[in-house]
Design a protein around this motif. Structure first.
Motif, PDB file in Angstrom:
ATOM      1  N   HIS A  18       0.856  -1.196   0.002  1.00 22.06           N
ATOM      2  CA  HIS A  18       0.079   0.023   0.170  1.00 22.06           C
ATOM      3  C   HIS A  18       0.841   1.332  -0.025  1.00 22.06           C
ATOM      4  O   HIS A  18       0.253   2.480  -0.535  1.00 22.06           O
ATOM      5  CB  HIS A  18      -1.001   0.038   1.305  1.00 22.06           C
TER       6      HIS A  18
ATOM      7  N   THR B  26      -4.644   4.503  -1.106  1.00 25.97           N
ATOM      8  CA  THR B  26      -3.879   3.173  -1.808  1.00 25.97           C
ATOM      9  C   THR B  26      -4.072   2.247  -1.081  1.00 25.97           C
ATOM     10  O   THR B  26      -3.389   1.050  -1.028  1.00 25.97           O
ATOM     11  CB  THR B  26      -2.604   3.713  -2.078  1.00 25.97           C
TER      12      THR B  26
ATOM     13  N   ASN C 154      -3.883 -13.700  -8.060  1.00 24.30           N
ATOM     14  CA  ASN C 154      -2.926 -12.656  -8.702  1.00 24.30           C
ATOM     15  C   ASN C 154      -2.059 -13.320  -9.314  1.00 24.30           C
ATOM     16  O   ASN C 154      -1.735 -13.253 -10.637  1.00 24.30           O
ATOM     17  CB  ASN C 154      -2.127 -11.664  -7.581  1.00 24.30           C
TER      18      ASN C 154
ATOM     19  N   SER D  41       3.471  -6.959 -10.180  1.00 18.25           N
ATOM     20  CA  SER D  41       3.364  -5.975 -11.118  1.00 18.25           C
ATOM     21  C   SER D  41       4.789  -5.285 -11.471  1.00 18.25           C
ATOM     22  O   SER D  41       5.125  -5.347 -12.638  1.00 18.25           O
ATOM     23  CB  SER D  41       2.788  -4.666 -10.718  1.00 18.25           C
TER      24      SER D  41
ATOM     25  N   GLN E  46      -4.571  -2.359  -5.658  1.00 18.30           N
ATOM     26  CA  GLN E  46      -3.790  -3.242  -6.299  1.00 18.30           C
ATOM     27  C   GLN E  46      -4.007  -4.433  -6.645  1.00 18.30           C
ATOM     28  O   GLN E  46      -3.458  -5.228  -7.647  1.00 18.30           O
ATOM     29  CB  GLN E  46      -2.515  -3.292  -5.195  1.00 18.30           C
ATOM     30  N   ASN E  47      -4.904  -5.163  -5.904  1.00 20.30           N
ATOM     31  CA  ASN E  47      -5.232  -6.478  -6.223  1.00 20.30           C
ATOM     32  C   ASN E  47      -6.172  -6.840  -7.191  1.00 20.30           C
ATOM     33  O   ASN E  47      -7.166  -6.299  -7.458  1.00 20.30           O
ATOM     34  CB  ASN E  47      -5.462  -7.245  -4.563  1.00 20.30           C
TER      35      ASN E  47
ATOM     36  N   PRO F   8       2.922   2.256  -3.802  1.00 20.00           N
ATOM     37  CA  PRO F   8       2.147   2.877  -4.754  1.00 20.00           C
ATOM     38  C   PRO F   8       1.801   4.311  -4.382  1.00 20.00           C
ATOM     39  O   PRO F   8       1.682   5.344  -5.177  1.00 20.00           O
ATOM     40  CB  PRO F   8       0.705   2.098  -4.803  1.00 20.00           C
TER      41      PRO F   8
ATOM     42  N   GLN G 145      -6.650   3.583  -5.486  1.00 24.36           N
ATOM     43  CA  GLN G 145      -6.017   2.796  -6.161  1.00 24.36           C
ATOM     44  C   GLN G 145      -5.999   1.423  -5.478  1.00 24.36           C
ATOM     45  O   GLN G 145      -5.374   1.305  -4.243  1.00 24.36           O
ATOM     46  CB  GLN G 145      -4.532   3.369  -6.290  1.00 24.36           C
TER      47      GLN G 145
ATOM     48  N   ALA H 270       0.192  -8.172  -4.649  1.00 27.72           N
ATOM     49  CA  ALA H 270       0.062  -7.318  -6.475  1.00 27.72           C
ATOM     50  C   ALA H 270       1.307  -6.460  -6.561  1.00 27.72           C
ATOM     51  O   ALA H 270       1.440  -6.494  -7.837  1.00 27.72           O
ATOM     52  CB  ALA H 270      -1.134  -6.454  -5.910  1.00 27.72           C
ATOM     53  N   ILE H 271       1.691  -5.748  -5.820  1.00 27.50           N
ATOM     54  CA  ILE H 271       2.946  -4.910  -6.261  1.00 27.50           C
ATOM     55  C   ILE H 271       3.915  -5.825  -6.762  1.00 27.50           C
ATOM     56  O   ILE H 271       4.641  -5.433  -7.758  1.00 27.50           O
ATOM     57  CB  ILE H 271       3.308  -3.985  -5.310  1.00 27.50           C
TER      58      ILE H 271
ATOM     59  N   ALA I  46      -5.665  -2.870 -11.290  1.00 35.14           N
ATOM     60  CA  ALA I  46      -4.468  -3.402 -12.344  1.00 35.14           C
ATOM     61  C   ALA I  46      -4.978  -4.873 -12.958  1.00 35.14           C
ATOM     62  O   ALA I  46      -4.412  -5.256 -13.554  1.00 35.14           O
ATOM     63  CB  ALA I  46      -3.336  -3.821 -11.214  1.00 35.14           C
TER      64      ALA I  46
ATOM     65  N   ASN J 167      -0.378  -1.177 -11.767  1.00 34.00           N
ATOM     66  CA  ASN J 167      -0.131  -0.804 -10.282  1.00 34.00           C
ATOM     67  C   ASN J 167       1.080   0.236 -10.522  1.00 34.00           C
ATOM     68  O   ASN J 167       2.166  -0.239 -11.356  1.00 34.00           O
ATOM     69  CB  ASN J 167       0.490  -1.958  -9.598  1.00 34.00           C
TER      70      ASN J 167
END
Length: 365
Positions: free
Chosen positions: A16, A102, A298, A273, A126-127, A19, A124, A269-270, A147, A165
């Motif tokens: 979190h 985020t 993911n 990405s 992410q997941n 981003p 935003q 998630a990040i 994303a 992301n």
């Protein structure tokens, strides 16, 4: 006018925080005179990471609800009221032009207070499976940056903007940094390198796997960068050697990615990405302990495109060595996975998010 004011809120985990920092950096590049304030949860890692990135942060007294009855849960209503009160005060005194969330506990009270005061807000996500805070905030915000596809199940379709992301922009050119990276980690140029990471805090099951397979790696001429996490460093630093580099936390991730021939990772998630942008062959070992098993979802989004390998924690003992060697010993397979993964990357996410935020500010000016 370029002296805009932005509040960003997100935290609890690196997924979190980073981003939010990436979005702030892009806004700062476009509006050097703008003012920025981050709002996080007291005692969480954002209180350390955000000032390191050069931004001011205020903490709210907030935390999540535990699944079982605990004293912490009894304090939750008081924490929530205190956080909403402080969030209102922050919004009133800072007077932001836009507020960006985020995910994470602190962004709930903050974005609720801002939207109630008529400040345009965006979130935003992410997941592939949204967190509880963002689902709750959906009706209060103007745009939701995502994303993954198919998030209309959770959010109003007309608010969704698929951007990918926000990730560190220095990852876009890791391929020409391999020699520098091997030198930085003090590794040999004649061996292939495995990079193992378990997220910012570390992953117990992945660390146990690496410990169990240390001799297997040695036998197969593997040199290893092992990010075991702050919580586990004291337990595993004894394995540091010429070919095993044990790190609590890696600040310069681009060098770890650049050194790697194969990567083993959780499927936050990040991380997913970032790894798509890096385009290296990856074995995902998703954490089974996250809400709605979203790390597996993911990872599957990548595996279904023949762009990575997925191993569940429950099958590591029987399958790991075979799966690892089939990738490690086949240059063809490594190249195919890496290039398929790179095709899934959305490297302009931060820029696309900030483009939309700009339109929002200009509309409400």
């Amino acid at each position: 006018m370029s002296n805009y004011k932005f509040i960003l809120s997100g935290g609890g985990t690196g997924g979190h925080i980073y981003p939010a920092i990436a979005i702030a950096n892009e806004l700062k590049q476009r509006y050097p005179d703008a003012e920025f304030l981050f709002v996080g949860a007291q005692d969480r890692m954002e209180m350390e990471k955000v000032p390191q990135a050069g931004y001011q942060i205020e903490g709210l007294w907030i935390s999540g609800i535990q699944r079982k009855l605990t004293l912490q849960n009894l304090a939750f209503p008081f924490k929530l009221i205190s956080s909403i009160w402080k969030a209102k005060e922050i919004v009133k005194s800072f007077q932001p032009d836009v507020v960006i969330g985020t995910g994470g506990y602190a962004s709930g009270p903050l974005l609720k207070a801002a939207s109630s005061a008529g400040v345009p807000c965006v979130v935003q996500e992410q997941n592939s499976f949204p967190g509880i805070t963002n689902k709750w905030l959906a009706k209060h915000v103007k745009n939701i940056f995502v994303a993954y596809d198919n998030l209309e199940r959770f959010f109003p379709a007309d608010k969704i903007v698929k951007t990918g992301n926000p990730v560190r922009q220095d990852l876009l050119n890791v391929s020409d940094k391999k020699q520098e990276a091997l030198k930085f980690f003090n590794l040999s140029e004649t061996r292939k390198t495995l990079f193992v990471m378990g997220g910012s805090l570390g992953a117990r099951r992945i660390n146990q796997l690496v410990e169990k397979e240390i001799n297997f790696f040695k036998e197969n001429n593997v040199q290893l960068i092992w990010q075991c996490g702050k919580l586990y460093f004291d337990e595993y630093k004894k394995y540091e050697s010429e070919f095993v580099k044990v790190n609590a936390f890696i600040n310069d991730m681009k060098l770890a990615y650049a050194a790697a021939d194969v990567i083993i990772s959780r499927a936050g998630a990040i991380s997913v990405s970032e790894l798509a942008i890096v385009g290296k062959p990856t074995i995902f070992i998703p954490s089974p302990n996250v809400s709605e098993d979203h790390q597996t979802k993911n990872a599957l989004a990548v595996v279904n495109e023949q762009a990575a390998v997925l191993l569940k924690e429950s099958e590591l003992d029987e399958k790991f060595e075979t799966e690892f060697l089939s990738l490690w010993n086949s240059e063809e397979k490594r190249k195919a996975l890496g290039s398929s993964f790179k095709k899934l990357a959305l490297p302009n996410a931060t820029k696309d998010i900030v483009d939309t935020i700009e339109k929002l500010i200009k509309k409400s000016a």
